[in-house]
Design a protein around this motif. Structure first.
Motif, mmCIF file in Angstrom:
data_model
loop_
_atom_site.group_PDB
_atom_site.id
_atom_site.type_symbol
_atom_site.label_atom_id
_atom_site.label_comp_id
_atom_site.label_asym_id
_atom_site.label_seq_id
_atom_site.Cartn_x
_atom_site.Cartn_y
_atom_site.Cartn_z
ATOM 1 N N MET A 1 31.455 12.417 -13.728
ATOM 2 C CA MET A 1 31.652 13.776 -13.665
ATOM 3 C C MET A 1 30.808 14.473 -12.444
ATOM 4 O O MET A 1 29.707 14.130 -12.206
ATOM 5 N N ILE A 2 31.617 15.474 -11.821
ATOM 6 C CA ILE A 2 31.024 16.258 -10.722
ATOM 7 C C ILE A 2 29.739 17.080 -11.343
ATOM 8 O O ILE A 2 30.296 17.693 -12.162
ATOM 9 N N SER A 3 28.785 17.010 -10.809
ATOM 10 C CA SER A 3 27.772 18.080 -11.077
ATOM 11 C C SER A 3 27.721 19.339 -10.680
ATOM 12 O O SER A 3 27.227 20.437 -11.097
ATOM 13 N N GLN A 4 28.081 19.556 -9.394
ATOM 14 C CA GLN A 4 28.117 20.641 -8.317
ATOM 15 C C GLN A 4 29.256 20.796 -7.688
ATOM 16 O O GLN A 4 29.530 19.613 -6.973
ATOM 17 N N ILE A 5 29.814 21.900 -7.736
ATOM 18 C CA ILE A 5 30.922 21.888 -6.724
ATOM 19 C C ILE A 5 30.743 23.528 -5.934
ATOM 20 O O ILE A 5 30.334 24.443 -6.362
ATOM 21 N N ASN A 6 30.917 23.375 -4.662
ATOM 22 C CA ASN A 6 30.798 24.482 -3.928
ATOM 23 C C ASN A 6 32.411 24.540 -2.997
ATOM 24 O O ASN A 6 32.951 23.732 -2.797
ATOM 25 N N PHE A 7 32.701 25.988 -3.011
ATOM 26 C CA PHE A 7 33.945 26.070 -2.306
ATOM 27 C C PHE A 7 34.301 27.479 -1.461
ATOM 28 O O PHE A 7 33.102 28.384 -1.993
ATOM 29 N N THR A 8 34.913 27.585 -0.646
ATOM 30 C CA THR A 8 35.001 28.961 0.170
ATOM 31 C C THR A 8 36.548 28.920 0.523
ATOM 32 O O THR A 8 37.261 28.144 0.299
ATOM 33 N N TYR A 39 44.079 29.802 1.264
ATOM 34 C CA TYR A 39 43.292 28.530 1.164
ATOM 35 C C TYR A 39 42.058 28.273 0.847
ATOM 36 O O TYR A 39 41.486 29.439 0.937
ATOM 37 N N ALA A 40 41.739 27.123 0.147
ATOM 38 C CA ALA A 40 40.454 26.932 -0.614
ATOM 39 C C ALA A 40 39.892 25.648 -0.091
ATOM 40 O O ALA A 40 40.742 24.561 -0.053
ATOM 41 N N LEU A 41 38.669 25.488 0.347
ATOM 42 C CA LEU A 41 38.028 24.250 0.573
ATOM 43 C C LEU A 41 37.138 23.675 -0.443
ATOM 44 O O LEU A 41 35.996 24.788 -0.567
ATOM 45 N N PHE A 42 37.141 22.900 -1.406
ATOM 46 C CA PHE A 42 36.510 22.464 -2.258
ATOM 47 C C PHE A 42 35.639 21.242 -1.724
ATOM 48 O O PHE A 42 35.903 20.314 -1.341
ATOM 49 N N ASP A 43 34.123 21.522 -1.715
ATOM 50 C CA ASP A 43 33.255 20.475 -1.419
ATOM 51 C C ASP A 43 32.873 19.863 -2.979
ATOM 52 O O ASP A 43 32.300 20.414 -3.733
ATOM 53 N N GLY A 64 35.847 13.664 -15.744
ATOM 54 C CA GLY A 64 36.522 13.244 -14.639
ATOM 55 C C GLY A 64 35.836 13.920 -13.229
ATOM 56 O O GLY A 64 35.205 14.837 -13.301
ATOM 57 N N ASP A 65 36.355 13.294 -11.975
ATOM 58 C CA ASP A 65 35.738 13.752 -10.966
ATOM 59 C C ASP A 65 36.878 13.681 -9.853
ATOM 60 O O ASP A 65 36.604 13.709 -8.719
ATOM 61 N N ASP A 66 38.294 13.551 -10.413
ATOM 62 C CA ASP A 66 39.342 13.430 -9.611
ATOM 63 C C ASP A 66 40.254 14.625 -9.511
ATOM 64 O O ASP A 66 40.989 14.902 -10.362
ATOM 65 N N LEU A 67 39.748 15.383 -8.625
ATOM 66 C CA LEU A 67 40.319 16.704 -8.326
ATOM 67 C C LEU A 67 41.610 16.356 -7.194
ATOM 68 O O LEU A 67 41.403 16.330 -6.177
ATOM 69 N N ARG A 68 42.752 16.133 -7.993
ATOM 70 C CA ARG A 68 43.921 15.946 -7.248
ATOM 71 C C ARG A 68 45.230 16.585 -8.134
ATOM 72 O O ARG A 68 44.919 16.814 -9.317
ATOM 73 N N GLY A 69 46.326 16.656 -7.411
ATOM 74 C CA GLY A 69 47.399 17.217 -8.012
ATOM 75 C C GLY A 69 47.437 18.778 -8.150
ATOM 76 O O GLY A 69 47.097 19.271 -6.965
ATOM 77 N N ILE A 70 47.518 19.294 -9.223
ATOM 78 C CA ILE A 70 47.502 20.814 -9.366
ATOM 79 C C ILE A 70 45.927 21.094 -9.995
ATOM 80 O O ILE A 70 45.455 20.281 -11.034
ATOM 81 N N ILE A 71 45.329 21.906 -9.353
ATOM 82 C CA ILE A 71 44.092 22.393 -9.639
ATOM 83 C C ILE A 71 44.166 23.803 -10.315
ATOM 84 O O ILE A 71 44.575 24.745 -9.565
ATOM 85 N N SER A 72 43.751 24.007 -11.474
ATOM 86 C CA SER A 72 43.638 25.257 -12.377
ATOM 87 C C SER A 72 42.015 25.800 -12.153
ATOM 88 O O SER A 72 41.440 25.062 -12.643
ATOM 89 N N TYR A 73 41.859 26.855 -11.499
ATOM 90 C CA TYR A 73 40.639 27.800 -11.660
ATOM 91 C C TYR A 73 40.754 28.889 -12.557
ATOM 92 O O TYR A 73 41.519 29.755 -12.324
ATOM 93 N N GLN A 74 40.049 28.733 -13.739
ATOM 94 C CA GLN A 74 39.711 29.935 -14.514
ATOM 95 C C GLN A 74 38.577 30.642 -14.770
ATOM 96 O O GLN A 74 37.677 29.818 -14.846
ATOM 97 N N SER A 75 38.487 31.925 -14.581
ATOM 98 C CA SER A 75 37.021 32.588 -14.362
ATOM 99 C C SER A 75 37.036 33.418 -15.664
ATOM 100 O O SER A 75 38.007 34.263 -15.722
ATOM 101 N N PHE A 76 35.896 33.387 -16.541
ATOM 102 C CA PHE A 76 35.673 33.941 -17.653
ATOM 103 C C PHE A 76 34.369 35.083 -17.380
ATOM 104 O O PHE A 76 33.365 34.208 -17.303
#
Length: 163
Positions: A1-8, A39-43, A64-76
């Motif tokens: 599992m991914i522990s940290q993600i940064n994106f811009t 566009y977004a770039l996920f590290d 999981g750590d396989d960010l591929r296909g359709i990526i859904s970002y939901q912020s609460f």
């Protein structure tokens, strides 16, 4: 599992240039399904942030750590009590969704520097798989937190891989 993600965010060319300058990183260049010039770039390398204007996430739970296909970002962004309840429900949903059709990853995250902001980031083989999950009885317990109100703010965006 991914522990940290940064994106811009930025133009396709700008984000591609950033990725080229850091070949030691694992990047996912994505385009919004709602706006094909956003566009977004996920590290997803798990390394320290390199972006000048990042959104930084720390994983609380998920698989999981396989960010591929359709990526859904939901912020609460919720009150303290609602946040605690939402996170518990999300953890139960994640535990039950490991075998969901088309699920590559589902991650529950804190947004660094933004108290009471919880992010649900998920990756799916197809839009149909994501829609089926969102429409399922399993996911329905989160619906109450996606309604905007005086105590909560909700935002969502769906992306596809650009490269």
């Amino acid at each position: 599992m991914i522990s940290q993600i940064n994106f811009t965010f930025g133009s396709s060319q700008l984000l591609r240039d950033i990725a080229k300058k850091h070949p030691d990183r694992t990047f996912k260049l994505c385009v919004s399904n709602g706006d094909n010039v956003k566009y977004a770039l996920f590290d997803v390398s798990g390394k320290e942030n390199i972006f000048s204007s990042p959104i930084s996430l720390k994983t609380i739970d998920g698989f999981g750590d396989d960010l591929r296909g359709i990526i859904s970002y939901q912020s609460f962004k919720l009150s303290n009590d609602d946040e605690r309840i939402m996170r518990e429900k999300a953890k139960d949903i994640i535990a039950s969704s490991k075998q969901a059709k088309g699920a590559n990853a589902i991650l529950l995250c804190n947004r660094v520097g933004h108290p009471n902001s919880t992010i649900l980031l998920s990756a799916w083989n197809s839009q149909a798989d994501l829609n089926a999950w969102h429409d399922s009885n399993l996911y329905s317990s989160l619906n109450e937190f996606s309604a905007r109100g005086p105590q909560n703010t909700y935002f969502s965006e769906t992306y596809s891989l650009a490269d």
